[in-house]
Design a protein around this motif. Structure first.
Motif: not given
Ligand code: ARG
Length: 261
Positions: A55, A69, A109, A129, A197, A222
């Motif tokens: 992420f 991300d 995240a 997630a 995660d 998220y």
């Protein structure tokens, strides 16, 4: 008399001319200045804890911030016509940093939780997630949360993994500032399990074959965190998110980081 009048007239003319030159210059400066200001995009300062591949993480060589991300927030910035600036911040300093105004939003995240919603607002969910249990590959004694009762569990401090581990009867929770350190603890054999995660467990266990992970034990979403009062930015981010979902750009970014093999 006549001569001095002539000189005066000439002098006046010079003054007039230099004054009008001055006005032209000032007008020019103003014009250039305002186009420069108008041309500059508003800056979106984004807090993240770059310790969470795939992420958010830092490229070892270039120092660039990479990950799902990061691509997502840059696409959002583009859609909202804002210039994205990443501010790398320790995970447990993210919400305090947002509240004090060190940045305008957080993408990290970050799971939308009841507890966090008391302090901040979240964008629409952008990723489904879950938490999983990471163990040594050769450990067949831990499969479910039940199996963790009374055991030592490593987590990243203040995460939903921490929350889950803390609820397990008799468990001793070892909290780490950095997510990779929590996983390393399992590899070292210092603790039998880590809760983290799913996609992160997946990425790290692909790299290190001595660890594996089990079935999802939670179901989470998220979101991008924003200060509660900042309705304008919340709307901008949600609109941008919706537009990159509609255009297929979200799917492209998703496929880049989570290829189906
Ligand atoms: N999803 C978890 C949570 O929100 C962990 C997120 C950790 N993120 C990070 N960049 N280290 O609590």
């Amino acid at each position: 008399m006549h001569v001095s009048c002539e000189i005066m007239r000439e002098g006046l003319w010079v003054v007039k001319k230099s004054l009008s030159m001055l006005f032209v210059c000032m007008a020019l400066i103003l014009a250039i200045g305002s186009t420069a200001v108008m041309g500059a995009k508003p800056v979106l300062k984004v807090g993240t804890s770059a310790d969470f591949p795939p992420f958010e993480f830092q490229d070892e060589k270039t120092g660039a911030y990479l990950g799902f991300d990061m691509d997502l927030i840059h696409a959002i910035g583009k859609a909202a016509d804002m210039e994205v600036q990443i501010v790398n911040t320790a995970w447990d300093g993210l919400i305090p940093g947002l509240l004090t105004g060190n940045f305008d939003c957080i993408i990290s995240a970050m799971t939308i939780t009841e507890e966090r919603l008391k302090a901040v607002a979240f964008s629409d969910p952008y990723f489904a997630a879950s938490q999983v249990i990471v163990t040594k590959t050769d450990d067949s004694s831990i499969k479910t949360v039940e199996d963790l009762k009374g055991k030592q569990i490593s987590v990243q401090i203040g995460t939903t993994g921490d929350l889950e581990a803390s609820e397990i009867e008799g468990a001793i929770v070892k909290r780490f500032n950095l997510a990779p350190d929590a996983i390393q603890e399992v590899r070292n054999g210092s603790v039998p399990a880590c809760i983290i995660d799913l996609a992160v467990a997946e990425a790290i266990s692909e790299q290190y074959k001595d660890i594996k992970f089990g079935e999802p034990i939670t179901s989470e979403d998220y979101g991008i965190a924003i200060r509660k009062g900042n309705k304008e930015l919340l709307e901008k981010i949600n609109d941008a998110l919706a537009s990159i979902k509609a255009s297929g750009e979200y799917d492209k970014i998703f496929a880049d980081w989570f290829p189906i093999d």
